[in-house]
Design a protein around this motif. Structure first.
Motif, PDB file in Angstrom:
ATOM      1  N   UNK A   1      -4.846   4.492   0.453  1.00 19.33           N
ATOM      2  CA  UNK A   1      -5.180   3.220   1.616  1.00 19.33           C
ATOM      3  C   UNK A   1      -4.784   3.573   2.718  1.00 19.33           C
ATOM      4  N   UNK A   2      -5.610   3.367   3.637  1.00 18.30           N
ATOM      5  CA  UNK A   2      -5.519   3.536   4.984  1.00 18.30           C
ATOM      6  C   UNK A   2      -5.090   2.240   5.943  1.00 18.30           C
ATOM      7  N   UNK A   3      -5.872   1.219   5.315  1.00 19.65           N
ATOM      8  CA  UNK A   3      -5.514   0.066   5.996  1.00 19.65           C
ATOM      9  C   UNK A   3      -5.652  -1.108   5.159  1.00 19.65           C
ATOM     10  N   UNK A   4      -4.934  -2.144   5.199  1.00 23.06           N
ATOM     11  CA  UNK A   4      -5.191  -3.401   4.508  1.00 23.06           C
ATOM     12  C   UNK A   4      -5.742  -4.637   5.493  1.00 23.06           C
ATOM     13  N   UNK A   5      -6.708  -5.396   5.118  1.00 27.30           N
ATOM     14  CA  UNK A   5      -7.098  -6.581   5.895  1.00 27.30           C
ATOM     15  C   UNK A   5      -6.317  -7.804   5.616  1.00 27.30           C
ATOM     16  N   UNK A   6      -5.667  -7.951   6.531  1.00 27.24           N
ATOM     17  CA  UNK A   6      -4.751  -9.424   6.462  1.00 27.24           C
ATOM     18  C   UNK A   6      -5.615 -10.753   6.204  1.00 27.24           C
TER      19      UNK A   6
ATOM     20  N   UNK B   1       0.821  -1.101  -0.013  1.00 27.20           N
ATOM     21  CA  UNK B   1      -0.012  -0.030   0.126  1.00 27.20           C
ATOM     22  C   UNK B   1       0.836   1.158   0.009  1.00 27.20           C
ATOM     23  N   UNK B   2       0.723   2.053  -0.882  1.00 25.12           N
ATOM     24  CA  UNK B   2       1.589   3.282  -1.327  1.00 25.12           C
ATOM     25  C   UNK B   2       1.618   4.149  -0.056  1.00 25.12           C
ATOM     26  N   UNK B   3       2.802   4.880  -0.139  1.00 29.21           N
ATOM     27  CA  UNK B   3       2.883   6.010   1.227  1.00 29.21           C
ATOM     28  C   UNK B   3       1.935   6.902   0.602  1.00 29.21           C
TER      29      UNK B   3
ATOM     30  N   UNK C   1      -6.785  -9.098  -0.553  1.00 33.42           N
ATOM     31  CA  UNK C   1      -7.300  -8.409  -1.602  1.00 33.42           C
ATOM     32  C   UNK C   1      -8.179  -7.138  -1.523  1.00 33.42           C
ATOM     33  N   UNK C   2      -8.406  -6.907  -0.183  1.00 32.43           N
ATOM     34  CA  UNK C   2      -9.003  -5.749   0.181  1.00 32.43           C
ATOM     35  C   UNK C   2      -8.259  -4.808   1.040  1.00 32.43           C
ATOM     36  N   UNK C   3      -8.588  -3.459   0.795  1.00 39.29           N
ATOM     37  CA  UNK C   3      -7.936  -2.450   1.426  1.00 39.29           C
ATOM     38  C   UNK C   3      -9.200  -1.669   1.904  1.00 39.29           C
ATOM     39  N   UNK C   4      -8.835  -0.492   2.925  1.00 37.63           N
ATOM     40  CA  UNK C   4      -9.690   0.377   3.500  1.00 37.63           C
ATOM     41  C   UNK C   4      -9.213   1.722   2.990  1.00 37.63           C
ATOM     42  N   UNK C   5     -10.139   2.339   2.138  1.00 36.07           N
ATOM     43  CA  UNK C   5      -9.588   3.606   1.705  1.00 36.07           C
ATOM     44  C   UNK C   5      -9.802   4.759   2.828  1.00 36.07           C
ATOM     45  N   UNK C   6      -8.826   5.745   2.871  1.00 38.07           N
ATOM     46  CA  UNK C   6      -8.964   6.942   3.876  1.00 38.07           C
ATOM     47  C   UNK C   6     -10.184   7.739   3.539  1.00 38.07           C
TER      48      UNK C   6
END
Length: 192
Positions: A165-170, A125-127, A174-179
């Protein structure tokens, strides 16, 4: 504290070892990592060069790694745990107007470095860097006799409307939470 209490700074260093750490393996299953090691430093400071102006910032560096994390079919030893950036930095500036109802305006920014979204460290997930602006007014006790202090604040979060992307679900790599997008907020706080 220094400079006649108009400046302050702090420095922290840490070396943390956790054993038998639960780690998401995907699809709602868990593995146990034998050890997780985190080493890092943080430097923070604040200065008020003139009475109405305050400048502050902090920066943290962390090196977090799994150690002794072997499982049937592979190993994640040496990998970085998910959602852990190496660098996090914050900075801000504010100006206070000493009027009968004191007003403060300010701007803050935060930078979060690259992170992985799973123990496998296959997706980055990019900075991102986002900023907020705010203004608040302190309402004196004479307005609300029963209240010792009141403050009304207006804030614009992520004022550039950056998508990140603020967080990725381990559990679901294949899912991330957008800020949050640009958000407007007004709040009131009271102290009795």
């Amino acid at each position: 504290m220094l400079w006649d209490n108009r400046a302050e700074w702090s420095f922290s260093a840490y070396d943390i070892v956790r054993t038998n750490v639960y780690a998401a393996a995907g699809g709602m299953t868990l593995n146990i990592a034998g050890r997780q090691e985190s080493k890092g430093v943080e430097l923070a400071g604040s200065i008020r060069p003139i009475e109405p102006l305050r400048l502050w910032g902090n920066i943290a560096y962390v090196d977090a790694r799994y150690a002794d994390y072997d499982f049937v079919g592979g190993s994640f030893s040496g990998n970085t745990p998910p959602n852990v950036p190496r660098i996090v930095a914050n900075a801000g500036a504010s100006w206070r107007f000493f009027t009968p109802w004191p007003v403060e305006v300010g701007i803050t920014g935060r930078h979060v470095g690259d992170r992985y979204n799973s123990d496998a460290n296959t997706v980055t997930m990019n900075a991102y860097t986002v900023g907020d602006v705010y203004a608040f007014v302190d309402i004196p006790k004479t307005v609300f006799n029963a209240v010792d202090q009141a403050r009304v604040t207006f804030r614009v979060r992520n004022f550039t409307d950056k998508r990140y992307a603020i967080w990725g679900d381990p559990f679901y790599p294949d899912q991330i939470l957008l800020g949050a997008p640009r958000t407007y907020e007004i709040s009131a706080a009271f102290k009795w």
